[in-house]
Write an enzyme that holds these catalytic residues in place. Structure first.
Site, PDB file in Angstrom:
ATOM      1  N   TYR A  62       0.813  -1.275  -0.013  1.00 53.17           N
ATOM      2  CA  TYR A  62       0.077   0.132   0.069  1.00 53.17           C
ATOM      3  C   TYR A  62       1.026   1.346   0.036  1.00 53.17           C
ATOM      4  O   TYR A  62       1.341   1.697   1.063  1.00 53.17           O
ATOM      5  CB  TYR A  62      -0.956   0.015   1.328  1.00 53.17           C
ATOM      6  CG  TYR A  62      -2.047  -0.871   1.264  1.00 53.17           C
ATOM      7  CD1 TYR A  62      -2.287  -1.765   0.295  1.00 53.17           C
ATOM      8  CD2 TYR A  62      -2.787  -1.188   2.505  1.00 53.17           C
ATOM      9  CE1 TYR A  62      -3.421  -2.837   0.436  1.00 53.17           C
ATOM     10  CE2 TYR A  62      -3.734  -2.130   2.299  1.00 53.17           C
ATOM     11  CZ  TYR A  62      -3.976  -2.930   1.412  1.00 53.17           C
ATOM     12  OH  TYR A  62      -5.118  -3.848   1.250  1.00 53.17           O
ATOM     13  N   SER A  63       1.013   2.007  -1.124  1.00 50.60           N
ATOM     14  CA  SER A  63       1.745   3.310  -1.264  1.00 50.60           C
ATOM     15  C   SER A  63       3.076   2.933  -0.973  1.00 50.60           C
ATOM     16  O   SER A  63       3.820   3.736  -0.251  1.00 50.60           O
ATOM     17  CB  SER A  63       0.915   4.231  -0.643  1.00 50.60           C
ATOM     18  OG  SER A  63       0.020   4.632  -0.603  1.00 50.60           O
TER      19      SER A  63
END
Length: 344
Positions: A62-63
């Protein structure tokens, strides 16, 4: 807030958990979800804990790790009050050791996650995908060592096929390694494929479902209706290609029934969609997300009340699909149904 055991484990989790995919959001997918900074994240965590939601789910991908970092900052000083779930396996770089679940990758990925989260243990580590290039015995023995070292406490998977999960559970049983107690899955009124094989498997083997995208990638908000253009504010403009496919006509039928039930109950369409999931077999927790406090409080309103039997039946009927082979005989033919009744 109600709590349930996660599968056949002793870990008690809230029926709603919080997905931190918006934390530190960047890139074409996660940036479209949201870009919650540490201060905002801490406020959302405050609201969750006030409501009894103490399980927070994230992933290294995630990111590019930013979600874990922001979550770690948001829970600083109250680690014992929360449960952390994170995931690894998907690519974090271009190198040969930057993806998968080999021994080297799992150990390094766990150490990196611990550093980003600012903690010395992870409550639930899930494999984000099945790595067909690594023997399951290597994966499980590595997880066994990480559990023994106190770096992770429970193990689970995400997005596994039935045979992949069952092969892993059988190997764990055979060698005495930790068994997967959680399966993070896509499940919604607009996507019920989980019910064909993974739900019966979870019920039989004691694997609890952590449900991601309960609103079908933002399609069950009530804002997407038949004959109307996609709202300008919808993230589907940028992210539809990344999410699960949904038949538009089926979706419109489902949303119409959701809206009717929402009007009958005085609840919102998303609250109805989430509450329906809480009545399904094997579901331990439904992961909700929010870009802001208003969204979070609305989603938290999905608990503390119940749909009627008749309302559930209407939602079941409008969202039902014919199961693919070899599952449809067990639902449509009397003799087969007696051998393996549906688990709902």
């Amino acid at each position: 807030m109600d709590y349930r055991n996660l599968g056949a484990s002793g870990l008690r989790v809230p029926v709603l958990s919080f997905g931190a995919g918006t934390f530190g959001g960047s890139g074409p997918l996660f940036g479209a979800w949201g870009n919650t900074d540490a201060e905002e994240a801490r406020r959302l965590v405050d609201i969750c804990l006030e409501a009894g939601v103490n399980l927070f789910d994230t992933a290294d991908v995630y990111s590019a790790g930013a979600s874990e970092e922001v979550l770690g900052q948001a829970i600083r000083g109250r680690r014992d009050a929360v449960l952390i779930s994170t995931k690894t396996a998907l690519p974090m770089g271009e190198g040969p050791q930057d993806w998968g679940t080999s021994r080297a990758r799992l150990i390094r990925a766990t150490e990196d996650a611990l550093r980003r989260l600012g903690t010395d243990y992870i409550d639930l580590l899930q494999l984000h995908a099945f790595d067909a290039s690594t023997p399951v015995e290597e994966v499980l023995s590595t997880l066994d060592g990480l559990v023994a070292a106190g770096k992770i406490r429970y193990v689970g998977v995400s997005n596994f096929a039935g045979w992949e999960l069952m092969k892993s559970l059988a190997a764990a049983e055979r060698h005495g390694y930790p068994r997967y107690v959680a399966h993070q899955v896509y499940y919604s009124l607009a996507g019920r494929d989980y019910e064909w094989e993974l739900m019966p498997l979870g019920a039989d083997q004691g694997v609890g479902a952590l449900v991601w995208s309960p609103l079908a990638w933002g399609r069950l908000t009530g804002k997407i209706r038949r004959g109307q253009p996609l709202p300008k504010s919808s993230r589907l403009h940028e992210t539809a290609q990344y999410g699960p496919p949904v038949d538009d006509e089926k979706l419109f039928d489902i949303v119409e029934v959701l809206a009717t039930v929402a009007a009958e109950t005085g609840r919102t369409v998303p609250q109805i969609a989430i509450n329906w999931l809480l009545n399904r077999s094997t579901v331990s927790s439904v992961i909700i997300g929010a870009r802001n406090e208003e969204q979070l409080r609305q989603n938290l309103g999905a608990v503390g009340w119940s749909l009627s039997k008749e309302q559930i039946e209407r939602l079941d009927a409008v969202s039902s699909l014919t199961a693919p082979y070899p599952y449809f005989p067990y639902r449509r033919q009397e003799g087969f149904a007696r051998l393996n009744p549906p688990i709902v």
